[in-house]
Design an enzyme around this catalytic site. Structure first.
Site, PDB file in Angstrom:
ATOM      1  CB  VAL A   1     -14.400 -15.134 -18.567  1.00 44.16           C
ATOM      2  CG1 VAL A   1     -15.401 -15.914 -17.720  1.00 44.16           C
ATOM      3  CG2 VAL A   1     -14.782 -13.663 -18.662  1.00 44.16           C
TER       4      VAL A   1
ATOM      5  NE  ARG B   1      -8.198 -17.633 -10.241  1.00 45.77           N
ATOM      6  CZ  ARG B   1      -8.447 -16.427  -9.707  1.00 45.77           C
ATOM      7  NH1 ARG B   1      -7.796 -15.369 -10.141  1.00 45.77           N
ATOM      8  NH2 ARG B   1      -9.338 -16.294  -8.758  1.00 45.77           N
TER       9      ARG B   1
ATOM     10  CE  LYS C   1      -6.931 -13.606   5.732  1.00 45.74           C
ATOM     11  NZ  LYS C   1      -6.578 -12.451   6.571  1.00 45.74           N
TER      12      LYS C   1
ATOM     13  CG  ASN D   1      -8.347 -10.217  -6.305  1.00 43.16           C
ATOM     14  OD1 ASN D   1      -7.469  -9.651  -5.671  1.00 43.16           O
ATOM     15  ND2 ASN D   1      -8.761 -11.423  -5.986  1.00 43.16           N
ATOM     16  CG  LEU D   2     -13.930 -10.491 -12.102  1.00 44.14           C
ATOM     17  CD1 LEU D   2     -13.416 -11.059 -13.425  1.00 44.14           C
ATOM     18  CD2 LEU D   2     -15.258 -11.155 -11.715  1.00 44.14           C
TER      19      LEU D   2
ATOM     20  CB  SER E   1     -11.207 -15.032   3.669  1.00 46.05           C
ATOM     21  OG  SER E   1     -11.555 -15.449   2.366  1.00 46.05           O
TER      22      SER E   1
ATOM     23  CE1 TYR F   1      -5.634 -14.361   2.254  1.00 45.28           C
ATOM     24  CE2 TYR F   1      -7.135 -15.837   1.080  1.00 45.28           C
ATOM     25  CZ  TYR F   1      -6.913 -14.684   1.800  1.00 45.28           C
ATOM     26  OH  TYR F   1      -7.962 -13.856   2.091  1.00 45.28           O
TER      27      TYR F   1
ATOM     28  CB  SER G   1      -0.908   0.005   1.233  1.00 47.18           C
ATOM     29  OG  SER G   1      -0.140   0.017   2.416  1.00 47.18           O
TER      30      SER G   1
ATOM     31  CG  ASP H   1       6.978  -6.953   9.308  1.00 50.17           C
ATOM     32  OD1 ASP H   1       5.951  -7.487   9.771  1.00 50.17           O
ATOM     33  OD2 ASP H   1       7.760  -7.524   8.519  1.00 50.17           O
TER      34      ASP H   1
ATOM     35  CE  LYS I   1      -5.249  -7.678  -1.346  1.00 52.95           C
ATOM     36  NZ  LYS I   1      -6.298  -6.731  -1.557  1.00 52.95           N
TER      37      LYS I   1
HETATM   38  C1  UD1 Z   1      -9.856 -15.164  -3.690  1.00 44.07           C
HETATM   39  C2  UD1 Z   1      -9.985 -15.930  -2.395  1.00 44.07           C
HETATM   40  C3  UD1 Z   1     -10.390 -15.014  -1.287  1.00 44.07           C
HETATM   41  C4  UD1 Z   1      -9.391 -13.913  -1.167  1.00 44.07           C
HETATM   42  C5  UD1 Z   1      -9.343 -13.157  -2.470  1.00 44.07           C
HETATM   43  C6  UD1 Z   1      -8.276 -12.083  -2.319  1.00 44.07           C
HETATM   44  C7  UD1 Z   1     -10.634 -18.241  -2.555  1.00 44.07           C
HETATM   45  C8  UD1 Z   1     -11.748 -19.209  -2.738  1.00 44.07           C
HETATM   46  N1  UD1 Z   1     -10.984 -16.956  -2.556  1.00 44.07           N
HETATM   47  O1  UD1 Z   1     -11.173 -14.822  -4.105  1.00 44.07           O
HETATM   48  O2  UD1 Z   1     -10.412 -15.715  -0.083  1.00 44.07           O
HETATM   49  O3  UD1 Z   1      -9.719 -13.072  -0.123  1.00 44.07           O
HETATM   50  O4  UD1 Z   1      -9.017 -14.050  -3.534  1.00 44.07           O
HETATM   51  O5  UD1 Z   1      -7.317 -12.096  -3.270  1.00 44.07           O
HETATM   52  O6  UD1 Z   1      -9.479 -18.605  -2.425  1.00 44.07           O
HETATM   53  N2  UD1 Z   1     -11.695 -14.308 -12.594  1.00 44.07           N
HETATM   54  C9  UD1 Z   1     -11.686 -14.307 -13.971  1.00 44.07           C
HETATM   55  N3  UD1 Z   1     -10.713 -13.573 -14.592  1.00 44.07           N
HETATM   56  C10 UD1 Z   1      -9.768 -12.866 -13.919  1.00 44.07           C
HETATM   57  C11 UD1 Z   1      -9.792 -12.875 -12.511  1.00 44.07           C
HETATM   58  C12 UD1 Z   1     -10.776 -13.624 -11.877  1.00 44.07           C
HETATM   59  O7  UD1 Z   1     -12.513 -14.935 -14.627  1.00 44.07           O
HETATM   60  O8  UD1 Z   1      -8.895 -12.248 -14.555  1.00 44.07           O
HETATM   61  C13 UD1 Z   1     -12.753 -15.088 -11.910  1.00 44.07           C
HETATM   62  C14 UD1 Z   1     -12.185 -16.145 -10.982  1.00 44.07           C
HETATM   63  O9  UD1 Z   1     -11.915 -17.314 -11.683  1.00 44.07           O
HETATM   64  C15 UD1 Z   1     -13.307 -16.281  -9.959  1.00 44.07           C
HETATM   65  C16 UD1 Z   1     -13.917 -14.854  -9.899  1.00 44.07           C
HETATM   66  O10 UD1 Z   1     -13.493 -14.208 -11.094  1.00 44.07           O
HETATM   67  O11 UD1 Z   1     -14.268 -17.172 -10.405  1.00 44.07           O
HETATM   68  C17 UD1 Z   1     -13.429 -14.057  -8.706  1.00 44.07           C
HETATM   69  O12 UD1 Z   1     -12.001 -14.126  -8.656  1.00 44.07           O
HETATM   70  P1  UD1 Z   1     -11.126 -13.223  -7.673  1.00 44.07           P
HETATM   71  O13 UD1 Z   1     -11.522 -11.802  -7.815  1.00 44.07           O
HETATM   72  O14 UD1 Z   1      -9.703 -13.577  -7.912  1.00 44.07           O
HETATM   73  O15 UD1 Z   1     -11.573 -13.675  -6.219  1.00 44.07           O
HETATM   74  P2  UD1 Z   1     -11.695 -15.145  -5.576  1.00 44.07           P
HETATM   75  O16 UD1 Z   1     -10.804 -16.106  -6.238  1.00 44.07           O
HETATM   76  O17 UD1 Z   1     -13.152 -15.455  -5.470  1.00 44.07           O
END
Ligand code: UD1
Length: 342
Positions: free
Chosen positions: A220, A298, A156, A202-203, A127, A152, A38, A60, A87
């Site tokens: 996706v 994934r 938790k 993350n998505l 989580s 990870y 951050s 830290d 995370k």
């Molecule tokens: C994961 C962890 C969660 C953690 C979070 C923080 C698990 C089950 N969940 O959430 O505990 O706090 O990460 O990093 O371990 N997706 C795509 N394309 C992308 C990115 C993601 O399709 O480029 C899809 C993924 O496959 C998933 C959904 O979007 O189905 C959400 O993904 P994401 O945002 O990475 O979160 P989680 O994996 O649910």
């Protein structure tokens, strides 16, 4: 006199939004963050939103001496919210020891100091990852926790157990573990939000960066799941709704409103939304023609999960209020603001 709350990881994504809500509810905030994921400038942005500059210290929390020294110098802390943790699920598979040390040792140091310096209350960031792929949906707090898929996730689960056992052994301590579903979006001011380093895993950050032209197209991951459109389902919760739940948890602990010394709550919206539904909603509300392609699943992803939020709704008197549309628009406004897009 305002109660003092220590927010570890307070310059991070969920931490910074929580600091804003705490200040706006009359709490005094001290942030401790090592700035490993951050930016210090977030303190300025928090001040710009609330008009109050939170105290900030950089160190830290795995450093036991520094953590003790901090509590010696700050004897009047009423509660801790412990966000500071690594995370990234994939990274944790590559660097398990880093994850165990960082996430577990920091919590142990904090708990040790709580006992020694009599800080009675802690809220812990857990989580929904602790549920793995549940057999029955939605998940309640009683849904059994499963063997975690990643180091990870295991940090938790272990942290929840450390917290529960330490509270049980120390009658002066109380704690709440909050199990977050998928936090997304940003503050309405667009002054704070998620700031991933490198390529977002993350998505939603990947989507907003693609919309901003930083990434070519969204992949996706999987359209062959057992879901209505074949893509995975998650419970996406606006980060400000999530932040507000922390204020409620702090009110509960500092006001002695808790029913048990250790409590657990699910924080989600209660609605499952598929990845493709989210992509289409993003396109609709922003008007951006987001490019995406379907690729394979994934590794380590679960198919579907969403929260039963009735316990949090009834017991905390808290409910997620923002719509998916508002949430995605806020994420896009934040991305536009940091990229200088009109
Ligand atoms: C994961 C962890 C969660 C953690 C979070 C923080 C698990 C089950 N969940 O959430 O505990 O706090 O990460 O990093 O371990 N997706 C795509 N394309 C992308 C990115 C993601 O399709 O480029 C899809 C993924 O496959 C998933 C959904 O979007 O189905 C959400 O993904 P994401 O945002 O990475 O979160 P989680 O994996 O649910």
């Amino acid at each position: 006199m305002a109660l003092k709350i220590l927010v570890t990881g307070g310059t991070g994504y969920i931490g910074s939004h929580t600091v804003v809500e705490l200040q706006q509810s009359g709490y005094e905030v001290i942030i401790v963050d090592d700035l490993s994921n951050s930016e210090k400038a977030t303190v300025n942005n928090i001040e710009q939103i609330t008009g109050i500059r939170p105290h900030f210290e950089q160190f830290d929390l795995t450093d036991r001496n520094k953590t003790h020294d901090f509590f010696k110098r700050n004897p009047e802390i009423a509660a801790i919210i412990h966000f500071a943790a690594a995370k990234a699920v994939g990274e944790s598979v590559q660097m398990p020891l880093h994850y165990y040390r960082n996430n577990i040792v920091s919590l142990m140091n904090l708990l040790e100091c709580q006992i020694e310096y009599q800080v009675p209350n802690i809220v812990f960031s857990s989580s929904c990852t602790v549920y793995g792929q549940p057999e029955v949906l939605p998940v309640t707090e009683q849904t059994p926790r499963l063997e975690p898929e990643s180091p990870y996730g295991n940090t938790k689960r272990i942290s929840e157990d450390i917290l529960r056992d330490t509270i049980k052994a120390n009658p002066g301590l109380k704690g709440i573990a909050l199990r977050y579903f998928n936090p997304v979006g940003a503050h309405d001011s667009a002054l704070i939000g998620e700031l991933p380093r490198g390529v977002p895993g993350n998505l939603v950050p990947f989507i907003t960066q693609t919309a901003a032209g930083i990434r070519e197209e969204l992949s996706v991951f999987g359209d062959d799941y057992d879901t209505p459109d074949g893509s995975a389902i998650r419970d996406f919760i606006h980060v400000v709704d999530l932040a507000k739940a922390h204020v409620v948890a702090i009110n509960r602990l500092t006001g002695n409103g808790n029913k048990e010394a250790y409590e657990v709550f699910n924080l989600g919206t209660g609605n499952g939304v598929s990845v493709l539904e989210l992509v289409h909603t993003f396109r609709k509300v922003t008007g951006v023609d987001l490019k995406f392609k379907i690729v394979g699943r994934r590794a380590g992803d679960i198919e579907k999960i969403w929260a039963d939020t009735s316990y949090a709704n009834e017991e905390l008197g808290w409910k997620a209020e923002k719509t998916l549309e508002e949430t995605l628009l806020s994420a896009w406004n934040w991305e536009k603001n940091i990229r200088g897009i009109q």
